[in-house]
Design a protein around this motif. Structure first.
Motif, short mmCIF file in Angstrom:
data_model
loop_
_atom_site.label_atom_id
_atom_site.label_comp_id
_atom_site.label_asym_id
_atom_site.label_seq_id
_atom_site.Cartn_x
_atom_site.Cartn_y
_atom_site.Cartn_z
N ILE A 17 102.08 -30.25 -7.55
CA ILE A 17 100.63 -30.40 -7.55
C ILE A 17 100.19 -31.48 -8.55
N ASP A 36 104.96 -34.69 -18.86
CA ASP A 36 105.80 -33.61 -18.31
C ASP A 36 106.95 -33.39 -19.29
N ASP A 57 105.92 -31.27 -24.17
CA ASP A 57 105.88 -29.86 -23.78
C ASP A 57 104.45 -29.37 -24.03
N ASN A 84 97.74 -28.81 -16.00
CA ASN A 84 98.36 -28.33 -14.75
C ASN A 84 99.74 -27.72 -14.97
N TYR A 151 103.05 -14.13 -15.15
CA TYR A 151 102.40 -15.20 -14.38
C TYR A 151 100.97 -14.80 -14.05
N ILE A 184 101.24 -23.09 -2.20
CA ILE A 184 101.25 -24.53 -1.95
C ILE A 184 102.71 -25.00 -1.90
N THR A 186 105.44 -26.55 -2.94
CA THR A 186 106.06 -27.25 -4.07
C THR A 186 107.36 -26.53 -4.42
N1 LIG Z 1 102.75 -24.03 -5.83
C1 LIG Z 1 101.97 -22.98 -5.73
O1 LIG Z 1 102.02 -22.22 -4.75
C2 LIG Z 1 100.98 -22.69 -6.83
C3 LIG Z 1 100.04 -21.68 -6.58
C4 LIG Z 1 99.11 -21.40 -7.58
C5 LIG Z 1 99.14 -22.08 -8.78
N2 LIG Z 1 100.06 -23.05 -8.99
C6 LIG Z 1 100.04 -23.72 -10.29
O2 LIG Z 1 100.02 -25.11 -10.13
C7 LIG Z 1 100.64 -25.73 -11.27
C8 LIG Z 1 101.68 -26.72 -10.79
O3 LIG Z 1 102.67 -25.99 -10.07
P1 LIG Z 1 103.62 -26.64 -8.98
O4 LIG Z 1 103.62 -25.72 -7.81
O5 LIG Z 1 103.30 -28.07 -8.79
O6 LIG Z 1 105.00 -26.44 -9.73
P2 LIG Z 1 106.27 -27.39 -9.91
O7 LIG Z 1 107.33 -26.52 -10.48
O8 LIG Z 1 106.56 -28.15 -8.65
O9 LIG Z 1 105.77 -28.46 -11.02
C9 LIG Z 1 105.46 -28.05 -12.30
C10 LIG Z 1 105.68 -29.22 -13.26
O10 LIG Z 1 105.35 -28.76 -14.57
C11 LIG Z 1 106.36 -29.21 -15.47
N3 LIG Z 1 106.44 -28.34 -16.64
C12 LIG Z 1 107.02 -27.12 -16.74
N4 LIG Z 1 106.91 -26.65 -17.99
C13 LIG Z 1 106.23 -27.60 -18.70
C14 LIG Z 1 105.82 -27.69 -20.05
N5 LIG Z 1 106.09 -26.73 -20.94
N6 LIG Z 1 105.15 -28.80 -20.43
C15 LIG Z 1 104.90 -29.82 -19.56
N7 LIG Z 1 105.28 -29.77 -18.28
C16 LIG Z 1 105.95 -28.68 -17.84
C17 LIG Z 1 107.63 -29.20 -14.64
O11 LIG Z 1 108.65 -30.02 -15.21
C18 LIG Z 1 107.13 -29.70 -13.29
O12 LIG Z 1 107.18 -31.11 -13.20
C19 LIG Z 1 101.20 -24.60 -12.11
O13 LIG Z 1 100.29 -24.30 -13.16
C20 LIG Z 1 101.28 -23.44 -11.14
O14 LIG Z 1 101.21 -22.19 -11.75
C21 LIG Z 1 101.01 -23.37 -8.06
#
Ligand SMILES: NC(=O)c1ccc[n+]([C@@H]2O[C@H](COP(=O)([O-])OP(=O)(O)OC[C@H]3O[C@@H](n4cnc5c(N)ncnc54)[C@H](O)[C@@H]3O)[C@@H](O)[C@H]2O)c1
Length: 255
Positions: A17, A36, A57, A84, A151, A184, A186
């Motif tokens: 995302i 990231d 981080d 994010n 979570y 979503i 991912t």
């Molecule tokens: N994919 C879904 O279905 C979904 C649904 C609801 C909410 N979300 C939220 O959307 C956001 C993005 O999720 P996504 O699905 O793209 O996940 P993803 O795992 O594809 O990407 C997450 C990114 O965050 C980075 N990351 C992890 N820990 C970190 C830290 N401590 N500091 C900096 N970066 C860090 C990872 O390296 C990765 O690049 C998250 O907050 C997640 O909870 C996702």
């Protein structure tokens, strides 16, 4: 070009995302500081988008401070802060959840949004920028999954953090909003919700639109919320979930 000339920070921008938001922000005319923990993937994204990056981080204050300082140094101000970055815990029942796993998820998902939001807001106030802060929440702010307690609790916290920050920062002309995605497509969702056919059917049976969302469908909301089109929206979490939160029954999924 709805974000022409705007300066944005995105945490967790290396994939999923966060990456989709970065791509849309750049396409809409913003300059983006990408951030990231995954250095290799982040570098590749930064090179494709021709934008600067910093490995940070989001749960560590010193890293957030460096991210904010670098953005001010490179661009002079911050208009949009997108908190994010997030992780999901390994599914475990409540009785067996370890303290360190609770702390880790709360720090990366929720404390990061406090640290990032506060540091960005301080610069916005200092420079008189009427900025926007966007926190990534989830439908799990409202929907309980017992094996994903940290979570769900972190995302519920994000909703209230957004609300509290919005009220506190309104007098400075800063808006604070959140996005609450459903499932979503991912890596995170592939590991946690769509890992096999049974899981996929379970998710889709709870999704009236009978499909998972695309990262670009969350990026569109992040553009809208950051733009002047959303100038009277603050404190709200906007859910994009294919209808999940309104559902009080499951729907048949045949394929
Ligand atoms: N994919 C879904 O279905 C979904 C649904 C609801 C909410 N979300 C939220 O959307 C956001 C993005 O999720 P996504 O699905 O793209 O996940 P993803 O795992 O594809 O990407 C997450 C990114 O965050 C980075 N990351 C992890 N820990 C970190 C830290 N401590 N500091 C900096 N970066 C860090 C990872 O390296 C990765 O690049 C998250 O907050 C997640 O909870 C996702």
């Amino acid at each position: 070009m709805r974000l022409k000339g705007k300066i944005a920070i995105i945490t967790g921008a290396a994939q999923g995302i966060g990456l989709a938001i970065a791509q849309r922000y750049v396409a809409e005319g913003a300059s983006v500081m990408l951030s990231d923990v995954n250095e290799q993937a982040l570098k590749a994204v930064a090179s494709t988008l021709a934008m600067p990056f910093i490995v940070a981080d989001a749960s560590i204050k010193a890293d957030i401070d460096a991210l904010i300082a670098r953005t001010i140094q490179d661009f002079g101000r911050i208009d949009i802060m997108v908190s994010n970055a997030g992780v999901i815990n390994d599914p475990v029942d409540f009785l067996n959840l370890k303290e360190e796993d609770y702390d880790r998820v709360m720090a990366i998902n929720l404390k990061s949004q406090f640290l990032g939001g506060q540091a960005a807001a301080r610069e916005m106030v200092r420079l008189g920028t009427q900025g926007v802060i966007i926190n990534m929440s989830s439908v799990n702010a409202r929907l309980a999954i017992p094996t994903l307690m940290p979570y769900a609790v972190s995302k519920a916290g994000s909703t209230q953090l957004t609300n509290v920050m919005a009220i506190g920062l309104a007098e400075h002309g800063i808006r604070v909003v959140a996005i609450g995605p459903g499932t979503i497509l991912t890596e995170l969702a592939r590991e946690a919700a769509l890992q096999d056919d049974a899981s996929r059917r379970r998710v889709l049976s709870r999704t009236p639109m009978r499909r998972a969302g695309e990262p670009s469908e969350i990026a569109s909301i992040a553009v809208f919320l950051a733009s002047d089109d959303a100038s009277y929206i603050t404190g709200q979490t906007i859910y994009a979930d294919g209808g999940r939160l309104g559902l009080n029954y499951t729907v048949p999924v045949n394929d």
